[in-house]
Design an enzyme around this catalytic site. Structure first.
Site, PDB file in Angstrom:
ATOM      1  CG  HIS A  25      54.862  38.624  35.681  1.00  0.00           C
ATOM      2  ND1 HIS A  25      53.817  39.432  36.066  1.00  0.00           N
ATOM      3  CD2 HIS A  25      54.305  37.449  35.293  1.00  0.00           C
ATOM      4  CE1 HIS A  25      52.676  38.770  35.933  1.00  0.00           C
ATOM      5  NE2 HIS A  25      52.947  37.565  35.466  1.00  0.00           N
ATOM      6  CD  GLU A  47      55.695  42.444  36.961  1.00  0.00           C
ATOM      7  OE1 GLU A  47      54.679  41.799  37.297  1.00  0.00           O
ATOM      8  OE2 GLU A  47      56.069  42.561  35.775  1.00  0.00           O
ATOM      9  CB  CYS A  53      51.156  38.470  32.590  1.00  0.00           C
ATOM     10  SG  CYS A  53      50.674  36.760  32.955  1.00  0.00           S
ATOM     11  CD  GLU A  67      48.130  32.341  63.485  1.00  0.00           C
ATOM     12  OE1 GLU A  67      46.928  32.398  63.199  1.00  0.00           O
ATOM     13  OE2 GLU A  67      48.694  33.162  64.243  1.00  0.00           O
ATOM     14  CG  ASP A  98      50.372  37.056  65.469  1.00  0.00           C
ATOM     15  OD1 ASP A  98      49.641  37.699  66.247  1.00  0.00           O
ATOM     16  OD2 ASP A  98      50.814  37.510  64.394  1.00  0.00           O
ATOM     17  CD  GLN A 101      47.121  35.535  28.673  1.00  0.00           C
ATOM     18  OE1 GLN A 101      45.985  35.463  29.123  1.00  0.00           O
ATOM     19  NE2 GLN A 101      48.120  34.808  29.152  1.00  0.00           N
TER      20      GLN A 101
END
Length: 554
Positions: free
Chosen positions: A518, A520, A380, A148, A146, A384
């Site tokens: 969060h 997790e 999260c 990049e 690649d 709400q």
């Protein structure tokens, strides 16, 4: 200087470099070494914070508030080291740093080039992240070849020249495909991948060969011959049933011994004690119970968007020898009020997200769980949604909503946070016109739990720290009104300004809890997380008719 193991990938992407690297790191850690890990990502974004979940998957958040690649989640699930923004390096961040230095005049008028300025900055970031550790593993994202990735590969080539083979190791992960029509494994892709790597100036010391089945010794010898790698260092990585069994597989093939020998660390390490991983694998392979959890999300077509949530649910199950089956439910599909997708499930989890698409489906999922007394865990955006549901249908606040979705709401029970303290104690201020990238409430934040609540019972502590990633929050103007309607505010920020957790009284609902953080991101297979363990236990109880048939734990 810290010995460095550079992990590259070839042939195709998504072979599991992060899992392989993290598994090796866990073995080295089990041998008593202090280990860290670094991810070098070739994309030009400064961080993945504003990238689409459908393209990039989950954005993983560290204690210091860095928005990083999901591979850092793999790293922290396999090793005990807590990572930071130093452990996540992108091309965008490298170029940003170099351009800032050029503008300051740090280069004294020199023409700024990829070599040496970009490669030097890459090396500086690696040194900064790995100093003071016994061993560090550095994963280079993407695939060899690649365009990049070239500056990163050039930088690690230079590191090898500077430090030598006793302080650097090149580990290359390749694919050995099985051709069913021919009935044989093909080594040619691996040979070409190594050839590509060598053309850049890097000769791998170890090959990790991904395959659908065990690679015969004859094929391993062939790979070793054509790639100039020791046969001992051609390690097979066949498909395995349990992801967390990879440390055991790599240890069985002696990969850690190859590292110890090359870095001459035999006098400073002990034998690897992998009993914790053996226990994890045993709990996964031999469950005594099972539950089905519905995950109601916006990005369910791309499961990596909820990688840590899925893993944390499984961790919560294995801590009590329970298999957790995940049922992925698209939130938008619930907006026609058809709750069929939520029938015959044992628990509902609504994870994070952004934007109005699917939000009403999440609100309906919360309402269904509340009215049907199904265990509910909101994270999260899921918290709400639960607040909006309660405000509309219990507190009687018609039109209640989040200002993220309706700025003209008559009852904005969820609103933009305009001021808060960062993990370093600095005051941050935001408004609707602020940039999206890096402008949320991020990182580990402490919160105080209310005595007598389910949350306090699960954590077993008065004060806990959880990682956050959000810019909207419970509107304090509605605290009293919603509490008067029966909602329990179970946790608040240490300065009492932000609502962190809500729940329903246990006489109203057996297990209904939601958090703005969060959790997790702090769950691991060896320890689990109190909230996920409690949620799975509540789901087991529902399946058993309100009473657990058996208490089990590992």
């Amino acid at each position: 200087m810290t010995p460095l193991i550079f992990v590259t990938g070839g042939v195709v992407s998504s072979l599991g470099k992060g899992i392989a690297a993290a598994s090796l790191a866990s073995i080295l850690e089990a041998r008593g070494l202090k280990v860290t890990m670094v991810k070098l990502d070739p994309y030009i974004n400064v961080d993945p914070g504003t990238m689409s979940p459908f393209q990039h998957g989950e954005v993983y958040v560290t204690d210091d508030g860095a928005e990083t690649d999901l591979d850092l989640g793999h790293y922290e699930r396999f090793v005990r080291t807590r990572l930071s923004r130093k452990n996540s390096v992108t091309t965008g961040r490298i170029y940003q740093n170099v351009i800032c230095k050029e503008r300051r005049g740090d280069y004294l008028g020199a023409t700024v080039q990829v070599i040496p300025h970009i490669t030097d900055e890459i090396r500086r970031c690696i040194d900064e992240a790995t100093a003071s550790f016994d061993v560090a593993l550095v994963e280079i994202g993407g695939t060899v070849g690649d365009i990049e990735s070239l500056p990163f590969l050039e930088a690690i080539r230079q590191v090898r020249i500077e430090r030598g083979a006793e302080r650097t190791m090149f580990m290359h992960l390749t694919l050995v495909p099985y051709i069913a029509a021919a009935g044989e494994l093909k080594t040619k892709p691996t040979q070409h991948s190594v050839k590509e790597l060598r053309s850049i100036g890097i000769q791998p010391d170890v090959l990790l060969c991904r395959s659908e089945q065990v690679i015969p010794d004859s094929e391993r010898r062939k790979i070793a011959l054509f790639t100039n790698v020791s046969e001992r260092a051609v390690i097979g990585c066949p498909d395995i049933d349990v992801l967390y069994g990879m440390p055991l597989e790599l240890r069985r093939q002696g990969l850690d011994e190859i590292v110890i020998d090359q870095f001459k660390l035999s006098g400073t390490t002990s034998l690897a004690d992998l009993s914790e991983w053996e226990d994890v694998v045993d709990a996964i392979k031999h469950p005594l119970d099972e539950v089905t959890i519905a995950v109601v999300g916006k990005y369910v077509d791309y499961r990596d968007a909820y990688k840590s949530v899925g893993e944390a649910l499984k961790h919560g199950g294995l801590r009590q020898r329970t298999k957790v089956n995940l049922k992925w439910v698209e939130a938008q599909d619930l907006e026609g009020s058809d709750m069929a997708a939520l029938k015959d499930i044992d628990g509902i989890l609504v994870p994070g997200g952004f934007g109005d698409r699917g939000f009403e489906g999440k609100v309906l999922a919360s309402r269904y769980a509340r009215e049907q007394r199904v265990p509910y865990f909101g994270i999260c955006y899921g918290m709400q949604a639960a607040v909006v549901d309660y405000a509309r249908h219990v507190a009687g606040l018609e039109g209640a909503n989040s200002t993220e979705n309706d700025r003209q709401s008559s009852h904005p029970v969820i609103a933009l946070i305009t001021e808060w303290r960062t993990t370093t104690g600095e005051v941050e201020r935001r408004d609707e016109k602020s940039d999206l990238g890096g402008t949320m409430r991020l990182g580990l934040q402490e919160q105080r739990l209310k005595a007598g609540t389910l949350a306090r019972e699960l954590y077993g502590r008065d004060v806990v720290g959880e990682r956050h990633r959000h810019r909207y929050e419970f509107n304090n103007r509605y605290r009293t009104q919603l509490e008067d309607a029966g909602l329990v505010i179970a946790a608040k920020s240490m300065d009492d300004t932000l609502v962190e957790m809500i729940e329903l009284p246990r006489e109203m609902h057996p297990w209904f809890l939601a958090c703005q953080a969060h959790p997790e991101f702090l769950s691991t297979p060896r320890d689990g997380h109190p909230l996920f363990i409690g949620f799975v236990k509540a789901s087991r109880a529902r399946k058993a008719g309100g009473k657990l048939l058996r208490e089990v734990c590992v």
